[in-house]
Write an enzyme that holds these catalytic residues in place. Sequence first.
Site, PDB file in Angstrom:
ATOM      1  N   ALA A 298       0.814  -1.215   0.000  1.00  0.00           N
ATOM      2  CA  ALA A 298       0.000   0.000   0.000  1.00  0.00           C
ATOM      3  C   ALA A 298       0.849   1.266   0.000  1.00  0.00           C
ATOM      4  CB  ALA A 298      -0.924   0.005   1.209  1.00  0.00           C
TER       5      ALA A 298
ATOM      6  N   ARG B  44      10.607   7.218  -1.626  1.00  0.00           N
ATOM      7  CA  ARG B  44      12.020   7.281  -2.005  1.00  0.00           C
ATOM      8  C   ARG B  44      12.268   6.918  -3.464  1.00  0.00           C
ATOM      9  NH1 ARG B  44      13.605   3.664   3.138  1.00  0.00           N
ATOM     10  NH2 ARG B  44      11.445   3.033   2.812  1.00  0.00           N
TER      11      ARG B  44
ATOM     12  N   ASP C 213       7.975  -5.237  -1.806  1.00  0.00           N
ATOM     13  CA  ASP C 213       9.129  -4.703  -2.537  1.00  0.00           C
ATOM     14  C   ASP C 213      10.373  -5.588  -2.444  1.00  0.00           C
ATOM     15  OD1 ASP C 213       9.807  -4.262   0.106  1.00  0.00           O
ATOM     16  OD2 ASP C 213      10.132  -2.103  -0.090  1.00  0.00           O
TER      17      ASP C 213
ATOM     18  N   ASN D 265      13.715   0.270  -2.295  1.00  0.00           N
ATOM     19  CA  ASN D 265      13.173   1.541  -1.809  1.00  0.00           C
ATOM     20  C   ASN D 265      13.503   2.708  -2.728  1.00  0.00           C
ATOM     21  OD1 ASN D 265      12.202   0.273   0.539  1.00  0.00           O
ATOM     22  ND2 ASN D 265      14.185   0.502   1.534  1.00  0.00           N
TER      23      ASN D 265
ATOM     24  N   TYR E  83       7.581  -1.502 -47.831  1.00  0.00           N
ATOM     25  CA  TYR E  83       6.576  -1.459 -46.777  1.00  0.00           C
ATOM     26  C   TYR E  83       5.452  -2.417 -47.153  1.00  0.00           C
ATOM     27  CZ  TYR E  83       2.668  -0.267 -43.871  1.00  0.00           C
ATOM     28  OH  TYR E  83       1.604  -0.381 -43.014  1.00  0.00           O
TER      29      TYR E  83
HETATM   30  C1  UD1 Z   1      10.466  -2.643   6.503  1.00  0.00           C
HETATM   31  C2  UD1 Z   1      10.658  -3.129   7.933  1.00  0.00           C
HETATM   32  C3  UD1 Z   1      12.145  -3.267   8.226  1.00  0.00           C
HETATM   33  C4  UD1 Z   1      12.804  -4.201   7.238  1.00  0.00           C
HETATM   34  C5  UD1 Z   1      12.498  -3.755   5.792  1.00  0.00           C
HETATM   35  C6  UD1 Z   1      12.953  -4.819   4.833  1.00  0.00           C
HETATM   36  C7  UD1 Z   1       8.792  -2.282   9.265  1.00  0.00           C
HETATM   37  C8  UD1 Z   1       8.379  -1.276  10.275  1.00  0.00           C
HETATM   38  N1  UD1 Z   1      10.059  -2.206   8.845  1.00  0.00           N
HETATM   39  O1  UD1 Z   1      11.043  -1.355   6.428  1.00  0.00           O
HETATM   40  O2  UD1 Z   1      12.341  -3.753   9.525  1.00  0.00           O
HETATM   41  O3  UD1 Z   1      14.186  -4.250   7.447  1.00  0.00           O
HETATM   42  O4  UD1 Z   1      11.091  -3.556   5.607  1.00  0.00           O
HETATM   43  O5  UD1 Z   1      12.853  -4.412   3.513  1.00  0.00           O
HETATM   44  O6  UD1 Z   1       8.013  -3.123   8.911  1.00  0.00           O
HETATM   45  N2  UD1 Z   1       3.419  -0.768   3.453  1.00  0.00           N
HETATM   46  C9  UD1 Z   1       2.046  -0.775   3.471  1.00  0.00           C
HETATM   47  N3  UD1 Z   1       1.404   0.106   4.279  1.00  0.00           N
HETATM   48  C10 UD1 Z   1       2.050   0.974   5.090  1.00  0.00           C
HETATM   49  C11 UD1 Z   1       3.473   0.970   5.061  1.00  0.00           C
HETATM   50  C12 UD1 Z   1       4.122   0.083   4.232  1.00  0.00           C
HETATM   51  O7  UD1 Z   1       1.403  -1.541   2.769  1.00  0.00           O
HETATM   52  O8  UD1 Z   1       1.379   1.722   5.804  1.00  0.00           O
HETATM   53  C13 UD1 Z   1       4.117  -1.719   2.561  1.00  0.00           C
HETATM   54  C14 UD1 Z   1       4.959  -1.037   1.507  1.00  0.00           C
HETATM   55  O9  UD1 Z   1       4.194  -0.816   0.329  1.00  0.00           O
HETATM   56  C15 UD1 Z   1       6.105  -2.014   1.300  1.00  0.00           C
HETATM   57  C16 UD1 Z   1       6.207  -2.743   2.619  1.00  0.00           C
HETATM   58  O10 UD1 Z   1       5.006  -2.487   3.320  1.00  0.00           O
HETATM   59  O11 UD1 Z   1       5.838  -2.945   0.289  1.00  0.00           O
HETATM   60  C17 UD1 Z   1       7.391  -2.271   3.449  1.00  0.00           C
HETATM   61  O12 UD1 Z   1       7.283  -0.876   3.654  1.00  0.00           O
HETATM   62  P1  UD1 Z   1       8.538   0.070   3.576  1.00  0.00           P
HETATM   63  O13 UD1 Z   1       8.105   1.464   3.845  1.00  0.00           O
HETATM   64  O14 UD1 Z   1       9.320  -0.193   2.357  1.00  0.00           O
HETATM   65  O15 UD1 Z   1       9.338  -0.455   4.869  1.00  0.00           O
HETATM   66  P2  UD1 Z   1      10.870  -0.353   5.162  1.00  0.00           P
HETATM   67  O16 UD1 Z   1      11.185   1.022   5.669  1.00  0.00           O
HETATM   68  O17 UD1 Z   1      11.653  -0.833   4.012  1.00  0.00           O
HETATM   69 CA    CA Z   2      11.202  -1.427   1.909  1.00  0.00          CA
END
Ligand code: UD1
Ligand code: CA
Length: 474
Positions: free
Chosen positions: A11, A16, A113, A238, A377
């Site tokens: 979501a 970034r 991701d 990211n 052509y």
């Molecule tokens: C997250 C982890 C971190 C880990 C890393 C690995 C948490 C708090 N942190 O950090 O410990 O090392 O992944 O890659 O979980 N997403 C939602 N809804 C939200 C927020 C995020 O669906 O409200 C989804 C994003 O779309 C993404 C995934 O969750 O696919 C991870 O979110 P992201 O913001 O990338 O987390 P990181 O900071 O990478």
């Molecule tokens: Ca991530």
Amino acid sequence: MAHIAAVIMAAGLGKRMRSKKAKVMHPVAGRPMIWYMINVMGQLVDSKVVLVLGHGAEQVHAYVDKQQDLRASIDVVQQPTQLGTGDAVKQAQAVLMPDDEPLATSCLIVNGDTPLLTASTLQCLLMHHQAEQAMVTMLTTNFPDPHGYGRVVRSVAHDVIKIVEDRDATPEELAIHEVNVGTYVVDSQFLFNALNQIEPRNAQGEYYLTDIVSIAVQEEVRVSAVKTQDATECWGINTREHLALAEQAMRGRIRTHWLREGVTMLDPATTMIDDGVQLGQDTVLHPHVTLEGQTTIGEDCVIRAHTRITDSQIGNCVVVEDCCVMEKAVLEDGASVGPFARLRAGTVLQQKAKVGNFVEVKNTVLGEGSKAGHLSYLGDGIIGKHVNVGAGTITCNYDGFRKSQTVIEDGVFIGSGSQLIAPVTIGQGAVVAAGSTITDDVPSDAVSLSRVEQENRKQAAARRRDAQTKASDK
Ligand code: UD1
Ligand code: CA
């Protein structure tokens, strides 16, 4: 009861990435990241796969709906505001806990991701979870540069105590190289109980899914971790830099696969093969070849340098010379193309047909053994067997309003520099004399020529030259 359900968190906006597009829609080796996540889940889950969408939900949903090859049965839920990964997983509660009863014993949770994750690693995680009878099992790895990832904090006895995010970490914790991959197996009942206890008390003011680990530790239930050696699999995308690295890693993986299957690549590093492309044994790919989308190439083919082939079906023993561009084309066995040819959608080259240099073909069937060797052509045509299309032949298929068809029957000879004004049919065995403009149908076995009669004005060129010389002498 089924054993394993899954949640894919997708979501987030992916700030970034600095993109207008939802992060999980960015492609890696020709497919959006989300495709890999769903595909890998489909191989492991015997219950529902819940996809949590928010930013760009419509776009992602529309894409997923179109993918018939994704085996899993997917439930899409919305996360109205992106309050963190803990809140994201909570959105799956209604689907995975109908009437407060878990649909499956365990829940496999992944970030949207991490497209390089493999089914075998996840399988290992699931087996470990079962063997250890854990409530939470997480995937970890060591990164030389752990910056940006959650760190895995362990006790003296080496048990996992908690995950701390980069932004909340103490200097000591920042020095830890073991990171949280964002991939977990969690007991379903425990998961949704724990999620209700999470509070957004951290630097980002978010509900962190990672807090379920410290909750499990507090409740003195078993937390287990699998540390994988293949750190590449664990990359979370990211930024565009991460995306570029994942692209390279995935391309490398695909190349290794095809090299092992018996495909020769003269310069693997410049050979781009999308996920989903199929290749036959003893096919040779020259440098800078790009094979995209749903492309299939048979055995014993040669694809020379700087050629791009998209969504095309190519048989056996086909030769594509240098610098060709091909999209939605079908090439039967023994066909040959190029150099410098462009085959557009709807091109069919039947067996041993040949398209030479600087020829563009669109929505046209070129019959068995027929040839269009130079500078033509061919659009909206049906061309029979053993036809010779002379250099510079143009099918004039468009009158500014509508497209019309050109039919050229078997054994026809079209002389060079001819224009065929569609709709028009050239009957079997007929000959069109070079330089003709054909507006009416040509009967079988006729010779058709439409040229202005040639007139040779004797000495006229010499007189013209003399006149020019006199004028410039003045
Ligand atoms: C997250 C982890 C971190 C880990 C890393 C690995 C948490 C708090 N942190 O950090 O410990 O090392 O992944 O890659 O979980 N997403 C939602 N809804 C939200 C927020 C995020 O669906 O409200 C989804 C994003 O779309 C993404 C995934 O969750 O696919 C991870 O979110 P992201 O913001 O990338 O987390 P990181 O900071 O990478
Ligand atoms: Ca991530």
